[in-house]
Design a protein around this motif. Structure first.
Motif, short mmCIF file in Angstrom:
data_model
loop_
_atom_site.label_atom_id
_atom_site.label_comp_id
_atom_site.label_asym_id
_atom_site.label_seq_id
_atom_site.Cartn_x
_atom_site.Cartn_y
_atom_site.Cartn_z
N ASN A 164 37.09 -54.56 -2.35
CA ASN A 164 36.42 -53.69 -3.31
C ASN A 164 37.38 -52.60 -3.80
OD1 ASN A 164 34.31 -54.53 -1.14
ND2 ASN A 164 33.03 -53.97 -2.88
N LEU A 165 38.06 -51.97 -2.86
CA LEU A 165 38.96 -50.87 -3.20
C LEU A 165 40.10 -51.34 -4.10
CD1 LEU A 165 39.86 -47.92 -2.90
CD2 LEU A 165 41.17 -48.67 -0.88
N PHE A 166 40.76 -52.43 -3.73
CA PHE A 166 41.91 -52.87 -4.53
C PHE A 166 41.48 -53.40 -5.89
CE2 PHE A 166 44.14 -52.85 -0.38
CZ PHE A 166 45.10 -51.92 -0.74
N LEU A 167 40.33 -54.04 -5.97
CA LEU A 167 39.86 -54.48 -7.28
C LEU A 167 39.45 -53.28 -8.13
CD1 LEU A 167 39.67 -56.96 -8.92
CD2 LEU A 167 37.41 -57.38 -8.02
N ALA A 168 38.85 -52.27 -7.52
CA ALA A 168 38.52 -51.04 -8.26
C ALA A 168 39.81 -50.36 -8.75
CB ALA A 168 37.72 -50.09 -7.38
N ALA A 169 40.86 -50.40 -7.94
CA ALA A 169 42.15 -49.84 -8.37
C ALA A 169 42.71 -50.62 -9.56
CB ALA A 169 43.14 -49.85 -7.21
N LEU A 170 42.56 -51.94 -9.54
CA LEU A 170 42.98 -52.74 -10.69
C LEU A 170 42.21 -52.33 -11.94
CD1 LEU A 170 43.23 -56.25 -9.04
CD2 LEU A 170 44.96 -55.32 -10.58
N LEU A 171 40.90 -52.23 -11.80
CA LEU A 171 40.07 -51.83 -12.93
C LEU A 171 40.48 -50.45 -13.45
CD1 LEU A 171 36.62 -53.08 -11.68
CD2 LEU A 171 37.84 -53.93 -13.67
N ALA A 172 40.70 -49.52 -12.54
CA ALA A 172 41.11 -48.17 -12.95
C ALA A 172 42.44 -48.22 -13.69
CB ALA A 172 41.21 -47.26 -11.73
N ASP A 173 43.38 -48.97 -13.16
CA ASP A 173 44.71 -49.06 -13.76
C ASP A 173 44.66 -49.68 -15.15
OD1 ASP A 173 47.65 -48.64 -13.23
OD2 ASP A 173 47.65 -50.76 -13.77
N PHE A 174 43.73 -50.59 -15.37
CA PHE A 174 43.62 -51.25 -16.67
C PHE A 174 42.57 -50.59 -17.57
CE2 PHE A 174 46.12 -54.35 -14.44
CZ PHE A 174 46.99 -54.79 -15.43
N GLY A 175 42.16 -49.37 -17.23
CA GLY A 175 41.36 -48.57 -18.14
C GLY A 175 39.86 -48.80 -18.12
N ALA A 176 39.32 -49.39 -17.07
CA ALA A 176 37.87 -49.59 -16.99
C ALA A 176 37.16 -48.24 -16.90
CB ALA A 176 37.52 -50.44 -15.77
N ASP A 177 35.92 -48.22 -17.32
CA ASP A 177 35.17 -46.97 -17.24
C ASP A 177 34.72 -46.71 -15.80
OD1 ASP A 177 32.68 -48.31 -16.71
OD2 ASP A 177 32.27 -48.46 -18.84
N GLN A 178 34.31 -45.47 -15.57
CA GLN A 178 33.93 -45.02 -14.23
C GLN A 178 32.80 -45.87 -13.64
OE1 GLN A 178 35.75 -42.75 -12.85
NE2 GLN A 178 34.61 -41.87 -11.18
N GLN A 179 31.85 -46.29 -14.47
CA GLN A 179 30.72 -47.07 -13.96
C GLN A 179 31.17 -48.44 -13.45
OE1 GLN A 179 27.65 -46.00 -13.17
NE2 GLN A 179 28.62 -44.06 -13.68
N PHE A 235 33.13 -62.07 -5.82
CA PHE A 235 34.59 -62.07 -5.88
C PHE A 235 35.08 -63.51 -5.77
CE2 PHE A 235 33.23 -58.11 -3.98
CZ PHE A 235 33.97 -57.15 -4.65
N ARG A 236 35.98 -63.88 -6.66
CA ARG A 236 36.54 -65.23 -6.61
C ARG A 236 38.06 -65.12 -6.66
NH1 ARG A 236 32.64 -64.83 -9.92
NH2 ARG A 236 33.73 -65.19 -11.86
N LEU A 237 38.69 -65.84 -5.76
CA LEU A 237 40.16 -65.84 -5.67
C LEU A 237 40.67 -67.26 -5.77
CD1 LEU A 237 40.33 -62.87 -4.80
CD2 LEU A 237 41.31 -63.62 -2.66
N HIS A 244 35.34 -59.64 -14.96
CA HIS A 244 36.70 -59.11 -14.93
C HIS A 244 37.61 -60.12 -14.23
CE1 HIS A 244 35.33 -55.14 -16.22
NE2 HIS A 244 34.32 -55.31 -15.38
N ALA A 245 38.78 -60.34 -14.79
CA ALA A 245 39.74 -61.26 -14.17
C ALA A 245 41.15 -60.69 -14.32
CB ALA A 245 39.67 -62.64 -14.84
N PHE A 246 41.94 -60.87 -13.27
CA PHE A 246 43.32 -60.40 -13.26
C PHE A 246 44.22 -61.52 -12.77
CE2 PHE A 246 40.62 -56.72 -12.69
CZ PHE A 246 41.11 -55.86 -13.67
N ILE A 247 45.36 -61.67 -13.45
CA ILE A 247 46.32 -62.68 -13.03
C ILE A 247 47.20 -62.11 -11.91
CG2 ILE A 247 46.32 -63.87 -15.27
CD1 ILE A 247 49.03 -62.48 -15.85
N ALA A 248 47.88 -63.00 -11.22
CA ALA A 248 48.68 -62.61 -10.06
C ALA A 248 49.71 -61.54 -10.41
CB ALA A 248 49.36 -63.84 -9.47
N ASP A 249 50.36 -61.64 -11.57
CA ASP A 249 51.36 -60.63 -11.95
C ASP A 249 50.74 -59.23 -12.09
OD1 ASP A 249 53.34 -62.55 -11.99
OD2 ASP A 249 53.38 -62.74 -14.18
N GLN A 250 49.53 -59.16 -12.60
CA GLN A 250 48.86 -57.86 -12.73
C GLN A 250 48.54 -57.29 -11.35
OE1 GLN A 250 45.72 -59.47 -15.24
NE2 GLN A 250 46.32 -58.05 -16.89
#
Length: 156
Positions: free
Chosen positions: A79-94, A108-110, A120-126
């Motif tokens: 949860n924390l690391f995905l929230a950090a990804l969202l924050a880094d890519f400009g997601a809103d607070q909610q 969560f799917r990996l 929301h989806a992030f590639i390995a490089d992100q």
């Protein structure tokens, strides 16, 4: 945090957030963690998270190994690391708050190429960039619990 983060940014230092404790009152609330993440992003300060991240997904659990242990909602490291990804890519607070609050592991799917949470989806490089530049590390009092969780979810 608002006074300290500019100093950390100026010195190239990391911020630290304590994510757990021995009583429910010592665990930071979801909104506080979300605020910490967005404040760190705003100042471009990387962070490490300590204590309490024993499990991949947020859940109410005993806070110690003792039979009479108090129970509390423990934050999940995923949860924390995905929230950090969202924050880094400009997601809103909610969106960040919803990610931190997620208790359904199936949300969560990996796979080898992507990590997904709902739409929301992030590639390995992100993921690698955010892990090396922003969400640096996490601490757990248990070596086995995080690994056991990921094995149970068939992620490793």
């Amino acid at each position: 945090a608002s006074e300290v983060l500019p100093v950390l940014a100026e010195r190239g230092a990391l911020a630290k957030i304590r994510m757990g404790g021995l009583t429910p009152q010592t665990i930071p609330g979801i909104e506080s963690v979300a605020h910490f993440l967005t404040a760190c992003i705003g100042q471009r300060v990387a962070f490490k998270a300590t204590a309490g991240l024993h499990h991949a997904i947020r859940a109410v659990r005993p806070l110690t190994d003792k039979p009479d242990s108090p129970r509390g909602a423990m934050h999940g490291f995923l949860n924390l690391f995905l929230a950090a990804l969202l924050a880094d890519f400009g997601a809103d607070q909610q969106a960040i708050i919803r990610t931190l609050a997620e208790e359904d592991a199936s949300a969560f799917r990996l796979d080898d190429e992507l990590i997904r949470w709902h739409d929301h989806a992030f590639i390995a490089d992100q993921v690698e960039r955010v892990r090396s530049e922003f969400a640096m590390s996490f601490g757990s009092c248990s070596f086995a619990d995080p690994i056991d969780d990921m094995k149970e979810m068939e992620w490793i």
